[in-house]
Design an enzyme around this catalytic site. Structure first.
Site, PDB file in Angstrom:
ATOM      1  CG  HIS A  69      -7.369   2.618   1.314  1.00 30.78           C
ATOM      2  ND1 HIS A  69      -6.582   2.937   2.385  1.00 30.78           N
ATOM      3  CD2 HIS A  69      -6.557   1.957   0.449  1.00 30.78           C
ATOM      4  CE1 HIS A  69      -5.339   2.499   2.182  1.00 30.78           C
ATOM      5  NE2 HIS A  69      -5.305   1.892   1.004  1.00 30.78           N
ATOM      6  CG  HIS A  96      -5.592  -2.503  -1.114  1.00 30.16           C
ATOM      7  ND1 HIS A  96      -4.553  -3.098  -0.449  1.00 30.16           N
ATOM      8  CD2 HIS A  96      -5.395  -1.152  -0.981  1.00 30.16           C
ATOM      9  CE1 HIS A  96      -3.768  -2.143   0.078  1.00 30.16           C
ATOM     10  NE2 HIS A  96      -4.260  -0.966  -0.248  1.00 30.16           N
ATOM     11  CD  GLU A  97      -6.430   1.232  -3.792  1.00 29.57           C
ATOM     12  OE1 GLU A  97      -6.567   2.161  -2.964  1.00 29.57           O
ATOM     13  OE2 GLU A  97      -5.356   0.639  -3.975  1.00 29.57           O
ATOM     14  CB  CYS A 127      -0.871  -0.017   1.255  1.00 32.47           C
ATOM     15  SG  CYS A 127      -1.964   1.402   1.404  1.00 32.47           S
TER      16      CYS A 127
HETATM   17 CO    CO Z   1      -3.709   1.002   0.089  1.00 28.22          CO
END
Ligand code: CO
Length: 166
Positions: A134, A130-131, A88
């Site tokens: 966030h 993953h995004e 990341c």
């Molecule tokens: Co990330």
């Protein structure tokens, strides 16, 4: 706009949905794409650049010009499970294996305001998951396999100390 690193508190906050697509947002998207490439990333979420809004940019191939921007993305369905290595941009030097769905279906708005439904598998599905995490203040380190936790803790401590020293 600049890249924020762990343990910046914005990274832990839930981002707000985008209600208006205006010039400022278009500029933000362009800047996010530039920052993603500058740091050789394949995905970036609003909170990572101090923008607590539901915007992500992804580019799983790393190829310039193939970037995609999604607003208010939502995962509708998940299938399969697969372990894969992730990093990341907000956690430089930290990598670990994370279990993700192998396949997802998703809805999102494009910058044109058009609502899209689509499916992704393998690497693109991993990057999107993953995004999107966030946007809910969920970080990949929270999901790294337990066996790797010791290495993770050491690197997190280093990043925390680096932030204090600044
Ligand atoms: Co990330």
């Amino acid at each position: 706009m600049k890249l924020l690193y762990y343990p910046h508190p914005i990274l832990l906050r839930e981002a707000s949905p985008i209600e208006h697509i205006d010039q400022e947002l278009l500029t933000n998207a362009k800047d996010m794409i530039a920052i993603m490439h500058q740091h050789r990333g394949i995905g970036l979420a609003g909170p990572q650049v101090g923008l607590s809004k539901q915007i992500i940019v992804v580019n799983p191939t790393g190829e310039q010009g193939k970037e995609q921007v999604f607003l208010n993305p939502k995962i509708l369905k998940r299938k399969g499970r697969k372990l894969g290595e992730e990093g990341c941009l907000s956690f430089p030097g930290l990598f670990g294996n994370v279990m993700r769905a192998e396949w997802i279906s998703m809805s999102a708005l494009l910058l044109t305001g058009e609502e899209v439904l689509f499916e992704a598998a393998e690497m693109p599905a991993r990057v999107l998951q993953h995004e999107i995490d966030h946007l809910y203040g969920i970080l990949f380190v929270d999901k790294i396999q337990p066996a790797e936790k010791v290495v993770v803790k050491t690197r997190l401590r280093e990043l925390e100390n680096a932030a204090v020293a600044k």
